[in-house]
Scaffold this motif. Structure first.
Motif, PDB file in Angstrom:
ATOM      1  N   LYS A  56     -16.304  19.634  31.591  1.00  0.00           N
ATOM      2  CA  LYS A  56     -17.580  18.918  31.459  1.00  0.00           C
ATOM      3  C   LYS A  56     -18.444  19.533  30.360  1.00  0.00           C
ATOM      4  CE  LYS A  56     -21.664  17.572  34.150  1.00  0.00           C
ATOM      5  NZ  LYS A  56     -22.336  17.667  35.474  1.00  0.00           N
ATOM      6  N   GLY A  59     -15.519  19.742  26.988  1.00  0.00           N
ATOM      7  CA  GLY A  59     -14.549  18.680  26.798  1.00  0.00           C
ATOM      8  C   GLY A  59     -13.171  19.131  27.263  1.00  0.00           C
ATOM      9  N   GLU A  61     -10.209  18.371  26.203  1.00  0.00           N
ATOM     10  CA  GLU A  61      -9.260  18.668  25.118  1.00  0.00           C
ATOM     11  C   GLU A  61      -9.492  20.077  24.563  1.00  0.00           C
ATOM     12  OE1 GLU A  61     -10.093  14.339  25.514  1.00  0.00           O
ATOM     13  OE2 GLU A  61     -11.367  16.087  25.118  1.00  0.00           O
ATOM     14  N   ARG A 172      -8.938  12.083  21.268  1.00  0.00           N
ATOM     15  CA  ARG A 172     -10.341  12.390  20.934  1.00  0.00           C
ATOM     16  C   ARG A 172     -11.221  11.253  21.404  1.00  0.00           C
ATOM     17  NH1 ARG A 172      -7.173  14.971  17.299  1.00  0.00           N
ATOM     18  NH2 ARG A 172      -7.863  17.025  16.595  1.00  0.00           N
ATOM     19  N   ALA A 175     -18.131  11.570  23.348  1.00  0.00           N
ATOM     20  CA  ALA A 175     -18.793  11.974  24.601  1.00  0.00           C
ATOM     21  C   ALA A 175     -19.864  10.976  25.025  1.00  0.00           C
ATOM     22  CB  ALA A 175     -19.416  13.362  24.435  1.00  0.00           C
ATOM     23  N   ALA A 178     -18.559   8.319  27.427  1.00  0.00           N
ATOM     24  CA  ALA A 178     -17.921   8.756  28.665  1.00  0.00           C
ATOM     25  C   ALA A 178     -18.649   8.181  29.872  1.00  0.00           C
ATOM     26  CB  ALA A 178     -17.917  10.285  28.744  1.00  0.00           C
TER      27      ALA A 178
END
Length: 386
Positions: A56, A59, A61, A172, A175, A178
């Motif tokens: 959170k 990220g 990734e 990718r 954000a 999201a």
């Protein structure tokens, strides 16, 4: 994701085949060796719950990339021929695997929602392949490179390769687009019996897996097999996990729920342990195969339950943190208990009974976790089981 999965078991499975050499060179007691095999599993449980928070904040990734970097560093540290470096490196790899392994189910749920269960089987197959390679190549690498410490450290190259590939090919997402993080707090999850059932099943079946990673070669050598043969038997057992890891999610789709599939794979585990540790020596290879089929299917189904028992990728990530955190903490008791019993010269018959008892307990949890239930957040933002 498959290449990442390939890295999540060699750090664990490479230790067991060379435990005798480590004990001879370092002078560690059987209890200390047991602590060494327990440490990474305990770290899986301690650090897995941090994965959702890190994802959170940074990220998923980037968090996974950092975990791979930490894994490479921990494996390299094990190349230093010192007891402190061995334990320190093992702690780091356990932390890295705990975070990375927790993130993967949520990433699969997000990127491939329609086939999340089958993709879970695919990367679990890669995970099992990594474990098999680690078990089978541990002794040959130690011989070729001149020491067990250099052999353990050489697996850092695979982690670096996965890190490079992940940075180049990772998904990718913006954000800003999201989904909002609503519902499914840790307190709410702990209030759902389904979350506990999945966690306890994960813990009980994982304890058997880490007993195999930590002690199976030692138990086989106690039966009179050579170090090399014991290592290859463990490697063969882990290798056949590839088949059941990939096929178990398909098997689970055939029924209304996953209970029949779970009971089948656990029965295989019980049969494999008995053939390896109690049956005549002629049954050792069938026992290794049966054990591998059962454990590969059991672990694949345990991870599949995380994605099947949640409605969204965010819930899958939170449940994954709870299930793997609590489950692996419980699983750490398995190899530690075996180490303690070996310290007190408990015989193979008693050890086999303990292993079969754990299988029985796991079957009990499977009957609850395998039911067709799912965690969802309702319109009021409350977590419910439907």
């Amino acid at each position: 994701m498959v290449l990442v999965g390939l890295n999540l078991r060699p750090a664990l499975s490479t230790l067991a085949p060379v435990l005798t050499r480590i004990q001879q060179d370092t002078g560690l007691s059987a209890l200390a060796i047991g602590a060494l095999t327990t440490l990474p599993v305990l770290c899986l449980g301690i650090f897995a719950p941090l994965a959702p928070w890190l994802a959170k904040r940074f990220g998923p990734e980037n968090t996974l990339a950092a975990a791979l970097l930490l894994l490479a560093g921990g494996l390299s540290l094990r190349g230093v021929p010192a007891v402190l470096a061995l334990f320190g490196g093992t702690l780091l790899v356990g932390a890295a695997i705990g975070v990375a392994g927790t993130l993967l189910p949520a990433l699969v749920k997000r990127e491939l929602p329609a086939g999340a269960d089958l993709m879970t089987g695919v990367y679990t197959m890669a995970l099992c392949l990594g474990g098999a390679l680690g078990a089978g190549l541990s002794v040959p690498l130690a011989d070729r490179l001149g020491s067990w410490s250099t052999g353990l450290a050489s697996w850092a190259l695979l982690a670096v390769a996965a890190l490079v590939a992940w940075r180049l090919l990772m998904p990718r997402h913006d954000a800003a687009t999201a989904a909002p993080d609503t519902g499914g707090s840790l307190r709410e999850l702990l209030g759902q019996p389904l979350a506990w059932q999945v966690m306890l099943f994960m813990g009980s079946q994982s304890s058997l897996a880490y007993i195999v990673f930590g002690w199976l070669p030692t138990l086989l050598m106690a039966r009179g097999y050579s170090e090399g043969e014991a290592g290859w038997m463990m490697g063969a057992s882990v290798m056949v996990q590839l088949l059941s890891a990939l096929s178990a999610p398909w098997l689970a789709r055939l029924g209304r729920d996953q209970r029949p599939a779970l009971l089948i794979v656990l029965a295989m585990v019980a049969g494999g342990f008995w053939l390896l540790l109690q049956a005549p020596a002629v049954w050792r290879w069938p026992g290794a195969v049966l054990l591998g089929l059962g454990q590969g299917g059991g672990f694949s189904l345990a991870l599949t339950l995380i994605v099947l028992r949640t409605a969204t990728s965010r819930l899958a990530g939170k449940l994954s943190g709870l299930v793997q955190g609590g489950g692996y903490t419980l699983a750490a008791l398995g190899p530690l208990a075996i180490g303690v019993m070996l310290q007190f010269d408990v015989g193979l018959t008693a050890l086999t009974r303990v292993l079969l008892g754990i299988v029985t307990v796991s079957m009990g949890f499977a009957l609850f976790a395998g039911r067709n239930r799912r965690l969802e957040v309702d319109d009021a933002g409350r977590l419910r089981t439907r």
